[in-house]
Design a protein around this motif. Structure first.
Motif, PDB file in Angstrom:
ATOM      1  N   PRO A   1      45.293  53.383 -43.324  1.00 44.57           N
ATOM      2  CA  PRO A   1      46.500  52.754 -43.885  1.00 44.57           C
ATOM      3  C   PRO A   1      46.630  52.945 -45.396  1.00 44.57           C
ATOM      4  CG  PRO A   1      45.452  51.266 -42.335  1.00 44.57           C
ATOM      5  CD  PRO A   1      44.503  52.401 -42.547  1.00 44.57           C
ATOM      6  N   GLU A   2      45.508  52.885 -46.120  1.00 46.27           N
ATOM      7  CA  GLU A   2      45.573  53.033 -47.578  1.00 46.27           C
ATOM      8  C   GLU A   2      45.886  54.475 -47.967  1.00 46.27           C
ATOM      9  OE1 GLU A   2      45.698  51.250 -51.286  1.00 46.27           O
ATOM     10  OE2 GLU A   2      45.522  50.351 -49.287  1.00 46.27           O
ATOM     11  N   LEU A   3      45.327  55.429 -47.236  1.00 45.45           N
ATOM     12  CA  LEU A   3      45.659  56.833 -47.489  1.00 45.45           C
ATOM     13  C   LEU A   3      47.133  57.093 -47.221  1.00 45.45           C
ATOM     14  CD1 LEU A   3      42.545  58.577 -45.888  1.00 45.45           C
ATOM     15  CD2 LEU A   3      43.092  58.463 -48.324  1.00 45.45           C
ATOM     16  N   LYS A   4      47.646  56.461 -46.182  1.00 47.22           N
ATOM     17  CA  LYS A   4      49.069  56.603 -45.858  1.00 47.22           C
ATOM     18  C   LYS A   4      49.930  55.984 -46.957  1.00 47.22           C
ATOM     19  CE  LYS A   4      52.396  55.669 -42.161  1.00 47.22           C
ATOM     20  NZ  LYS A   4      52.588  55.057 -40.811  1.00 47.22           N
ATOM     21  N   LYS A   5      49.516  54.830 -47.445  1.00 52.44           N
ATOM     22  CA  LYS A   5      50.249  54.135 -48.501  1.00 52.44           C
ATOM     23  C   LYS A   5      50.315  54.971 -49.772  1.00 52.44           C
ATOM     24  CE  LYS A   5      50.049  49.837 -51.177  1.00 52.44           C
ATOM     25  NZ  LYS A   5      49.280  48.559 -51.378  1.00 52.44           N
ATOM     26  N   LYS A   6      49.240  55.708 -50.046  1.00 55.86           N
ATOM     27  CA  LYS A   6      49.172  56.528 -51.261  1.00 55.86           C
ATOM     28  C   LYS A   6      49.704  57.953 -51.036  1.00 55.86           C
ATOM     29  CE  LYS A   6      46.990  53.360 -53.697  1.00 55.86           C
ATOM     30  NZ  LYS A   6      47.584  52.720 -54.896  1.00 55.86           N
ATOM     31  N   ASN A   7      50.289  58.184 -49.861  1.00 50.94           N
ATOM     32  CA  ASN A   7      50.827  59.507 -49.513  1.00 50.94           C
ATOM     33  C   ASN A   7      49.781  60.610 -49.586  1.00 50.94           C
ATOM     34  OD1 ASN A   7      53.557  58.614 -49.105  1.00 50.94           O
ATOM     35  ND2 ASN A   7      53.789  58.499 -51.335  1.00 50.94           N
ATOM     36  N   LEU A   8      48.571  60.305 -49.114  1.00 50.83           N
ATOM     37  CA  LEU A   8      47.474  61.266 -49.189  1.00 50.83           C
ATOM     38  C   LEU A   8      47.105  61.872 -47.837  1.00 50.83           C
ATOM     39  CD1 LEU A   8      45.099  59.379 -51.659  1.00 50.83           C
ATOM     40  CD2 LEU A   8      46.376  61.479 -52.113  1.00 50.83           C
ATOM     41  N   LEU A   9      47.647  61.368 -46.766  1.00 47.08           N
ATOM     42  CA  LEU A   9      47.242  61.831 -45.442  1.00 47.08           C
ATOM     43  C   LEU A   9      47.530  63.321 -45.223  1.00 47.08           C
ATOM     44  CD1 LEU A   9      48.113  58.866 -43.052  1.00 47.08           C
ATOM     45  CD2 LEU A   9      45.863  59.793 -43.594  1.00 47.08           C
ATOM     46  N   LYS A  10      48.577  63.833 -45.839  1.00 51.89           N
ATOM     47  CA  LYS A  10      48.902  65.243 -45.673  1.00 51.89           C
ATOM     48  C   LYS A  10      48.061  66.148 -46.566  1.00 51.89           C
ATOM     49  CE  LYS A  10      53.706  64.535 -44.209  1.00 51.89           C
ATOM     50  NZ  LYS A  10      55.139  64.830 -44.494  1.00 51.89           N
ATOM     51  N   LYS A  11      47.372  65.534 -47.507  1.00 49.46           N
ATOM     52  CA  LYS A  11      46.600  66.311 -48.467  1.00 49.46           C
ATOM     53  C   LYS A  11      45.108  66.354 -48.137  1.00 49.46           C
ATOM     54  CE  LYS A  11      49.806  65.134 -52.212  1.00 49.46           C
ATOM     55  NZ  LYS A  11      49.940  64.506 -53.547  1.00 49.46           N
ATOM     56  N   ILE A  12      44.685  65.593 -47.139  1.00 50.18           N
ATOM     57  CA  ILE A  12      43.269  65.555 -46.789  1.00 50.18           C
ATOM     58  C   ILE A  12      43.093  65.720 -45.287  1.00 50.18           C
ATOM     59  CG2 ILE A  12      42.765  63.989 -48.710  1.00 50.18           C
ATOM     60  CD1 ILE A  12      42.362  61.808 -46.601  1.00 50.18           C
ATOM     61  N   ASN A  13      41.868  66.052 -44.896  1.00 48.24           N
ATOM     62  CA  ASN A  13      41.482  66.072 -43.490  1.00 48.24           C
ATOM     63  C   ASN A  13      40.614  64.857 -43.198  1.00 48.24           C
ATOM     64  OD1 ASN A  13      42.652  68.649 -42.805  1.00 48.24           O
ATOM     65  ND2 ASN A  13      40.954  69.623 -43.880  1.00 48.24           N
ATOM     66  N   ILE A  14      40.777  64.291 -42.015  1.00 51.02           N
ATOM     67  CA  ILE A  14      39.881  63.239 -41.553  1.00 51.02           C
ATOM     68  C   ILE A  14      39.212  63.737 -40.282  1.00 51.02           C
ATOM     69  CG2 ILE A  14      39.654  60.867 -40.740  1.00 51.02           C
ATOM     70  CD1 ILE A  14      42.106  60.139 -42.346  1.00 51.02           C
ATOM     71  N   PHE A  15      37.900  63.980 -40.363  1.00 56.46           N
ATOM     72  CA  PHE A  15      37.131  64.443 -39.211  1.00 56.46           C
ATOM     73  C   PHE A  15      36.384  63.257 -38.594  1.00 56.46           C
ATOM     74  CE2 PHE A  15      36.337  69.072 -40.839  1.00 56.46           C
ATOM     75  CZ  PHE A  15      37.698  69.329 -40.719  1.00 56.46           C
ATOM     76  N   LEU A  16      36.482  63.121 -37.306  1.00 50.90           N
ATOM     77  CA  LEU A  16      35.657  62.164 -36.578  1.00 50.90           C
ATOM     78  C   LEU A  16      34.730  62.976 -35.692  1.00 50.90           C
ATOM     79  CD1 LEU A  16      34.847  59.332 -35.836  1.00 50.90           C
ATOM     80  CD2 LEU A  16      36.789  59.222 -34.256  1.00 50.90           C
TER      81      LEU A  16
END
Length: 218
Positions: free
Chosen positions: A77-92
């Motif tokens: 949610p915080e990454l989304k709020k800061k408009n960063l989700l498109k700029k990073i990868n999240i690997f699980l």
């Protein structure tokens, strides 16, 4: 039961966690020996993805599943709020074929912002910039933290990890906090700070070489 068993059957007691060493010494009148978990290091130049990559390594155990819930509740949610989700990868990184995953975990891992990776995927480690390990469970040494530090991957974790790895120091060789929202802020603030990232992961790598190489740890 565990303490009773080792007292009856073993003449010496060894722990890989400094915290557990102190715990057992407080409960029994016997010296408990501390052995650091041995970790190998490789001198290898990594070719990184263009996107900053945050990874969580999860096994199907309680503390790791709770970590996934924290990822979903605080970090995304915080990454989304800061408009960063498109700029990073999240690997699980996990085994998604485990039949007993809770319903809420199955829902989280289907999030479009999360990329599921297998443990044996080629070059996976070389493409990770930060290990996110927010679990608050007081457990032994976290070998995944030591492994990532040996690979020059920045670690962001809860302070409880110092129970197993006492050398962890916030803003020196890792990012750490008792509060999940504060840890997320630290991660977001450092994503574009390459100088600080290199400082932290270099100190972490040097810690592994100093204390955790097999010839020194055992």
């Amino acid at each position: 039961y565990f303490l009773k068993n080792i007292l009856q059957n073993y003449s010496k007691i060894f722990c890989l966690s400094k915290g557990e060493t102190l715990l057992y010494e407080n409960k029994i009148s016997r010296k408990v020996h501390f052995l650091r978990c041995p970790i190998k290091v490789e001198k290898k130049n990594k070719t990184r993805n263009k996107k900053f990559t945050i990874a969580m390594i999860s096994y199907s155990i309680t503390q790791d599943l709770n970590g996934i819930r924290i990822l979903n509740k605080f970090l995304i949610p915080e990454l989304k709020k800061k408009n960063l989700l498109k700029k990073i990868n999240i690997f699980l990184v996990m085994n998604v074929f485990h039949n007993n995953l809770p319903i809420d975990i199955k829902k989280i891992i289907n999030d479009k912002n999360i990329q599921i990776k297998n443990f044996d995927q080629k070059n996976l480690v070389d493409n990770i910039d930060l290990l996110y390990y927010p679990s608050k469970f007081q457990v032994g040494v976290r070998s995944k933290i030591l492994f990532c530090m040996s690979k020059k991957i920045l670690v962001a974790t809860n302070k409880i990890s110092e129970y197993g790895i006492p050398e962890l120091k916030n803003n020196f060789n890792c990012l750490s906090s008792d509060e999940n929202d504060e840890l997320v802020k630290k991660i977001i603030n450092i994503i574009n700070n390459k100088k600080k990232i290199n400082y932290l992961k270099t100190n972490a790598y040097n810690l592994i070489k100093k204390n955790y190489l097999p010839k020194k740890a055992v």
